[in-house]
Motif scaffolding. Structure first.
Motif, mmCIF file in Angstrom:
data_model
loop_
_atom_site.group_PDB
_atom_site.id
_atom_site.type_symbol
_atom_site.label_atom_id
_atom_site.label_comp_id
_atom_site.label_asym_id
_atom_site.label_seq_id
_atom_site.Cartn_x
_atom_site.Cartn_y
_atom_site.Cartn_z
ATOM 1 N N LEU A 101 0.284 -1.035 -0.151
ATOM 2 C CA LEU A 101 0.343 -0.350 0.310
ATOM 3 C C LEU A 101 0.705 1.438 -0.018
ATOM 4 C CD1 LEU A 101 -2.647 1.321 0.063
ATOM 5 C CD2 LEU A 101 -2.834 1.018 2.731
ATOM 6 N N ALA A 102 1.805 1.071 0.301
ATOM 7 C CA ALA A 102 2.655 2.354 1.144
ATOM 8 C C ALA A 102 3.119 2.664 -0.769
ATOM 9 C CB ALA A 102 4.520 2.573 1.416
ATOM 10 N N THR A 103 4.135 1.564 -1.221
ATOM 11 C CA THR A 103 4.769 1.480 -2.754
ATOM 12 C C THR A 103 3.421 1.679 -3.641
ATOM 13 O OG1 THR A 103 6.364 0.076 -2.517
ATOM 14 C CG2 THR A 103 4.874 0.075 -4.782
ATOM 15 N N ALA A 104 2.088 1.747 -4.159
ATOM 16 C CA ALA A 104 1.653 2.702 -4.130
ATOM 17 C C ALA A 104 0.870 3.833 -3.276
ATOM 18 C CB ALA A 104 -0.098 1.394 -4.118
ATOM 19 N N LEU A 105 0.715 4.114 -2.843
ATOM 20 C CA LEU A 105 0.218 5.282 -3.014
ATOM 21 C C LEU A 105 1.487 5.878 -3.292
ATOM 22 C CD1 LEU A 105 -0.777 5.347 0.710
ATOM 23 C CD2 LEU A 105 -1.741 6.931 -0.958
ATOM 24 N N ILE A 106 3.172 6.157 -2.997
ATOM 25 C CA ILE A 106 3.864 6.609 -3.677
ATOM 26 C C ILE A 106 3.691 6.912 -5.285
ATOM 27 C CG2 ILE A 106 6.632 6.801 -3.429
ATOM 28 C CD1 ILE A 106 7.238 5.167 -1.065
ATOM 29 N N SER A 107 3.193 5.623 -5.252
ATOM 30 C CA SER A 107 3.241 5.803 -6.844
ATOM 31 C C SER A 107 2.562 5.909 -7.873
ATOM 32 C CB SER A 107 3.031 4.153 -7.571
ATOM 33 O OG SER A 107 4.820 3.317 -7.248
ATOM 34 N N THR A 108 1.631 7.557 -7.360
ATOM 35 C CA THR A 108 0.522 8.158 -7.378
ATOM 36 C C THR A 108 0.880 9.697 -7.298
ATOM 37 O OG1 THR A 108 -0.629 8.558 -5.246
ATOM 38 C CG2 THR A 108 -1.471 6.767 -6.280
ATOM 39 N N ALA A 109 2.210 9.592 -7.411
ATOM 40 C CA ALA A 109 3.115 11.177 -6.743
ATOM 41 C C ALA A 109 3.583 11.788 -8.150
ATOM 42 C CB ALA A 109 3.719 10.664 -6.112
ATOM 43 N N ARG A 115 -2.034 12.849 0.704
ATOM 44 C CA ARG A 115 -1.052 13.476 0.087
ATOM 45 C C ARG A 115 0.244 13.963 0.639
ATOM 46 N NH1 ARG A 115 -4.135 17.694 -2.926
ATOM 47 N NH2 ARG A 115 -5.363 16.614 -4.872
ATOM 48 N N ASP A 116 0.155 14.185 1.860
ATOM 49 C CA ASP A 116 1.104 14.453 2.782
ATOM 50 C C ASP A 116 2.067 13.372 3.237
ATOM 51 O OD1 ASP A 116 0.743 17.835 1.919
ATOM 52 O OD2 ASP A 116 -0.216 17.665 5.091
ATOM 53 N N LEU A 117 0.586 12.394 3.631
ATOM 54 C CA LEU A 117 1.427 11.048 4.359
ATOM 55 C C LEU A 117 2.309 10.258 3.074
ATOM 56 C CD1 LEU A 117 1.884 8.968 6.099
ATOM 57 C CD2 LEU A 117 -0.793 7.669 4.723
ATOM 58 N N ARG A 118 1.648 10.706 1.916
ATOM 59 C CA ARG A 118 2.355 9.899 0.263
ATOM 60 C C ARG A 118 3.953 10.675 0.311
ATOM 61 N NH1 ARG A 118 -0.462 11.871 -4.528
ATOM 62 N NH2 ARG A 118 0.827 13.398 -4.452
ATOM 63 N N ALA A 119 4.011 11.854 0.614
ATOM 64 C CA ALA A 119 5.472 12.867 0.619
ATOM 65 C C ALA A 119 6.147 12.211 2.397
ATOM 66 C CB ALA A 119 5.581 14.160 1.238
ATOM 67 N N GLU A 120 5.812 12.165 3.168
ATOM 68 C CA GLU A 120 6.141 10.652 4.116
ATOM 69 C C GLU A 120 7.171 9.844 3.874
ATOM 70 O OE1 GLU A 120 8.113 10.973 7.786
ATOM 71 O OE2 GLU A 120 7.902 12.744 6.822
ATOM 72 N N LEU A 121 6.077 8.781 3.085
ATOM 73 C CA LEU A 121 6.368 8.059 2.839
ATOM 74 C C LEU A 121 7.533 7.662 2.124
ATOM 75 C CD1 LEU A 121 2.471 6.031 2.745
ATOM 76 C CD2 LEU A 121 4.334 6.087 4.279
ATOM 77 N N ARG A 122 7.482 8.497 0.783
ATOM 78 C CA ARG A 122 8.287 8.300 0.322
ATOM 79 C C ARG A 122 9.917 8.889 0.491
ATOM 80 N NH1 ARG A 122 10.168 8.198 -5.702
ATOM 81 N NH2 ARG A 122 11.775 8.422 -5.399
ATOM 82 N N ALA A 123 9.623 9.687 1.423
ATOM 83 C CA ALA A 123 10.853 10.305 1.828
ATOM 84 C C ALA A 123 11.194 9.442 2.828
ATOM 85 C CB ALA A 123 10.366 11.407 3.345
ATOM 86 N N ILE A 124 10.515 8.285 3.572
ATOM 87 C CA ILE A 124 11.205 7.157 3.947
ATOM 88 C C ILE A 124 12.210 5.912 3.162
ATOM 89 C CG2 ILE A 124 10.711 5.093 5.644
ATOM 90 C CD1 ILE A 124 8.668 6.954 6.799
#
Length: 178
Positions: free
Chosen positions: A10-18, A56-65
């Motif tokens: 799910l984290a990967t899927a969210l990151i992939s929407t950026a 979207r903010d969470l997505r950015a945090e996941l990408r940063a991690i």
């Protein structure tokens, strides 16, 4: 599939929407798109207009991690950041087979943060930092967590990035043969 795998996917899927991955195009423009993404990963939730920016903010945090691990900045900092995400109202339920459940006061974003935080922590612990990767497609700026059994995934979106790389290689072979 393990609990952490679902969260990491799910984290990967969210990151992939950026927009960074889609050459400036935002893929989460409406709550219905968040709902569809969650449903595609087996999560029943409903996003409101007010929660969209927080997703979207969470997505950015996941990408940063994920980027911290990909860049070799150390797992310790990532564990601290993901642990903060995971603290968002997630508890272990009882029963014959315990399952993760949200507290009654946990909202959508807190729940997503908890599931994805646990997913990233589990992936680091079970699979190691080498499973956090940048997309191998030369035209893509995506990043992902490879939770596949073989651990050989190369692309953030195999159906898209992998296919484009294969088509480009095929065309190059045809040009050089002709």
């Amino acid at each position: 599939m393990s609990d952490y795998s679902r969260g990491a996917e799910l984290a990967t899927a969210l990151i992939s929407t950026a927009p960074r991955v889609w050459h400036g195009v935002e893929k989460l423009t409406a709550p219905a798109e968040v709902d569809a993404l969650l449903a595609a990963h087996g999560f029943a939730a409903s996003c409101t207009t007010g929660e969209l920016d927080d997703v979207r903010d969470l997505r950015a945090e996941l990408r940063a991690i994920v980027d911290e691990i990909v860049d070799g900045e150390g797992v310790d900092a990532v564990v601290r950041r993901a642990s903060v995400l995971a603290a968002g109202g997630l508890t272990l339920g009882g029963g014959d087979r315990p399952d993760w459940v949200f507290g009654s006061d946990a909202g959508l974003v807190e729940g997503l943060a908890a599931v994805t935080g646990v997913g990233l922590l589990g992936a680091v612990r079970a699979l190691g930092a080498q499973r956090f990767r940048a997309c191998a497609a030369p035209f893509c700026e995506g990043a992902f967590v490879d939770v596949s059994r073989a651990g050989r995934r190369r692309y953030c979106m195999p159906d898209l990035c992998g296919n484009r790389v294969n088509v480009a290689a095929h065309r190059a072979r045809r040009r050089s043969a002709g």
